[in-house]
Scaffold this motif. Sequence first.
Motif, PDB file in Angstrom:
ATOM      1  N   VAL A   1       0.490  -1.009  -0.257  1.00 13.58           N
ATOM      2  CA  VAL A   1       0.320   0.292  -0.049  1.00 13.58           C
ATOM      3  C   VAL A   1       0.768   1.485   0.323  1.00 13.58           C
ATOM      4  CG1 VAL A   1      -1.375   1.664   1.729  1.00 13.58           C
ATOM      5  CG2 VAL A   1      -2.132  -0.377   1.063  1.00 13.58           C
ATOM      6  N   LEU A   2       1.521   1.453   0.767  1.00 11.87           N
ATOM      7  CA  LEU A   2       2.955   2.121   0.985  1.00 11.87           C
ATOM      8  C   LEU A   2       4.543   2.594  -0.406  1.00 11.87           C
ATOM      9  CD1 LEU A   2       3.289   2.422   4.765  1.00 11.87           C
ATOM     10  CD2 LEU A   2       1.570   3.859   3.434  1.00 11.87           C
ATOM     11  N   HIS A   3       4.180   3.139  -0.919  1.00 12.81           N
ATOM     12  CA  HIS A   3       5.341   3.493  -2.141  1.00 12.81           C
ATOM     13  C   HIS A   3       5.770   4.357  -1.668  1.00 12.81           C
ATOM     14  CE1 HIS A   3       3.255   0.846  -4.763  1.00 12.81           C
ATOM     15  NE2 HIS A   3       2.209   0.676  -3.676  1.00 12.81           N
ATOM     16  N   PRO A   4       7.438   4.351  -0.942  1.00 15.32           N
ATOM     17  CA  PRO A   4       8.254   5.167  -0.669  1.00 15.32           C
ATOM     18  C   PRO A   4       9.109   5.660  -1.919  1.00 15.32           C
ATOM     19  CG  PRO A   4       9.050   3.590   0.545  1.00 15.32           C
ATOM     20  CD  PRO A   4       7.459   2.689  -0.414  1.00 15.32           C
ATOM     21  N   LYS A   5       9.862   6.969  -2.154  1.00  9.17           N
ATOM     22  CA  LYS A   5      10.970   6.997  -2.376  1.00  9.17           C
ATOM     23  C   LYS A   5      11.249   8.469  -2.380  1.00  9.17           C
ATOM     24  CE  LYS A   5       8.837   9.955  -5.973  1.00  9.17           C
ATOM     25  NZ  LYS A   5       8.352  11.065  -7.010  1.00  9.17           N
ATOM     26  N   LEU A   6      12.377   7.900  -2.278  1.00  6.84           N
ATOM     27  CA  LEU A   6      13.899   9.367  -1.877  1.00  6.84           C
ATOM     28  C   LEU A   6      13.320  10.351  -2.832  1.00  6.84           C
ATOM     29  CD1 LEU A   6      17.137   8.088  -1.108  1.00  6.84           C
ATOM     30  CD2 LEU A   6      14.893   9.206   0.177  1.00  6.84           C
ATOM     31  N   VAL A   7      13.500  12.007  -2.460  1.00  6.18           N
ATOM     32  CA  VAL A   7      12.577  12.849  -3.280  1.00  6.18           C
ATOM     33  C   VAL A   7      13.476  13.253  -4.297  1.00  6.18           C
ATOM     34  CG1 VAL A   7      11.715  15.276  -3.001  1.00  6.18           C
ATOM     35  CG2 VAL A   7      10.896  13.873  -1.735  1.00  6.18           C
ATOM     36  N   ASN A   8      14.907  13.454  -3.560  1.00  6.09           N
ATOM     37  CA  ASN A   8      16.249  13.496  -4.207  1.00  6.09           C
ATOM     38  C   ASN A   8      17.594  13.096  -4.465  1.00  6.09           C
ATOM     39  OD1 ASN A   8      15.062  16.393  -4.791  1.00  6.09           O
ATOM     40  ND2 ASN A   8      15.665  17.032  -2.657  1.00  6.09           N
TER      41      ASN A   8
ATOM     42  N   TYR B   1       9.092  10.786   0.019  1.00  6.62           N
ATOM     43  CA  TYR B   1       7.462  10.865  -0.834  1.00  6.62           C
ATOM     44  C   TYR B   1       7.050   9.275  -0.299  1.00  6.62           C
ATOM     45  CZ  TYR B   1       3.885  12.468  -3.834  1.00  6.62           C
ATOM     46  OH  TYR B   1       2.812  12.275  -4.247  1.00  6.62           O
ATOM     47  N   ILE B   2       6.005   9.661   0.220  1.00 10.95           N
ATOM     48  CA  ILE B   2       5.076   8.101   0.440  1.00 10.95           C
ATOM     49  C   ILE B   2       4.169   7.944  -0.183  1.00 10.95           C
ATOM     50  CG2 ILE B   2       4.055   6.187   1.990  1.00 10.95           C
ATOM     51  CD1 ILE B   2       6.602   7.174   4.012  1.00 10.95           C
ATOM     52  N   SER B   3       3.718   7.437  -1.495  1.00 13.34           N
ATOM     53  CA  SER B   3       2.586   7.677  -1.392  1.00 13.34           C
ATOM     54  C   SER B   3       1.405   6.190  -1.568  1.00 13.34           C
ATOM     55  CB  SER B   3       2.516   7.746  -3.784  1.00 13.34           C
ATOM     56  OG  SER B   3       2.559   6.827  -3.525  1.00 13.34           O
ATOM     57  N   PHE B   4       0.112   6.591  -1.846  1.00 10.69           N
ATOM     58  CA  PHE B   4      -1.367   5.525  -1.218  1.00 10.69           C
ATOM     59  C   PHE B   4      -0.992   4.786  -2.464  1.00 10.69           C
ATOM     60  CE2 PHE B   4      -0.682   5.970   3.993  1.00 10.69           C
ATOM     61  CZ  PHE B   4       0.152   7.027   3.569  1.00 10.69           C
ATOM     62  N   LEU B   5      -1.085   3.177  -2.448  1.00 10.66           N
ATOM     63  CA  LEU B   5      -2.142   2.864  -3.067  1.00 10.66           C
ATOM     64  C   LEU B   5      -3.255   2.804  -3.833  1.00 10.66           C
ATOM     65  CD1 LEU B   5      -1.416   0.255  -5.593  1.00 10.66           C
ATOM     66  CD2 LEU B   5      -2.038  -1.471  -3.317  1.00 10.66           C
TER      67      LEU B   5
END
Length: 333
Positions: free
Chosen positions: A4-11, A20-24
């Motif tokens: 459900v949680l999709h994290p990615k480093l911004v830079n 940044y963590i987006s949600f499914l």
Amino acid sequence: MRPVLHPKLVNGLFDDPGLYISFLFDKKAFLFDIGDIHNLNPKELLKISHIFVSHTHMDHFIGFDHLLRLCLGRDKTLYFYGPEGFLQNLEGKLAGYSWNLVNHYTHSLVLKATEVHPDRTLSKIYPCASSFKASNPAVCRPFSGTLLNTPGLTVRSVVLDHRLACLAFCVEENFHINILKDRVEALGLSVGPWIKQFKEALYNKTSPDSNFSFYQNDRCYEFTVGYLADQISHVTAGQKICYITDVRFSPENEEKLVSLARNADHLFIEAAFLEKDASIAIKKYHLTAHEAGTIARKANVKQYTIFHHSPRYTSMQHLLEEEARKAFEGSIT
Ligand SMILES: [Zn+2]
């Protein structure tokens, strides 16, 4: 399990820190630190509902203006969390601009900010319609580690020493609901917006005997929550993601961090220096790659990513990674 949680480093790893963590299946996102955020496009930025700021050094807070500008005139509430002194820093930012024309907006942005102390939080609300003047004196609540608790997830935080108060964060699904698509189809249904409502019913611990109804293809379907849960879902432990940056390696900090990150699925942790430069790391209140790997090992995390490297190691990123990996695998004590 579909995360459900999709994290990615911004830079990039040598640039301003931020996660940044987006949600499914959900048009919302969390942002951890708000330094340079130009790598996030407006669509991504507008999904952000909650911003967790570790501390207000420039590389963690300079993106506030960028987000605020994008959200002005929108019907939106942004939640901010930061360490001791955060409300004053936020008010200082807001005081830097003139707001005499904002009452013409039909939609109004509201900022809800919370300052985190070891034992309490202080919250204030800043409506755009009131030129971002706080609408109330700070509301004080006791704090024992949990910043946010929704039916689906919990965000926890600890206060650390970075020669000023600095926060680390952990976001954790309370449990994970796997939807079995073939079982959905076996009931003559297809996945759609009703899945989100159904998951919310489970997260809210709705009684299994309650009715759950929804429309699909112009037809109304009705089941009990318990029947549908048995038929189409499988509940497992939730995901846990942890974000740690700008902290000195001290026994007190280490204990708090290991406990916060325990068994995380993914730990994002700063590794500013190599161990050979540990004296600089101590002076600057940052972690070495060895210390980052050690925390990851002691916390028993499944996966970790190191970031926020000092520019002195440009083109030597592999050395930082190797040092962290050795500590994580326990090759160095
Ligand atoms: Zn800092």
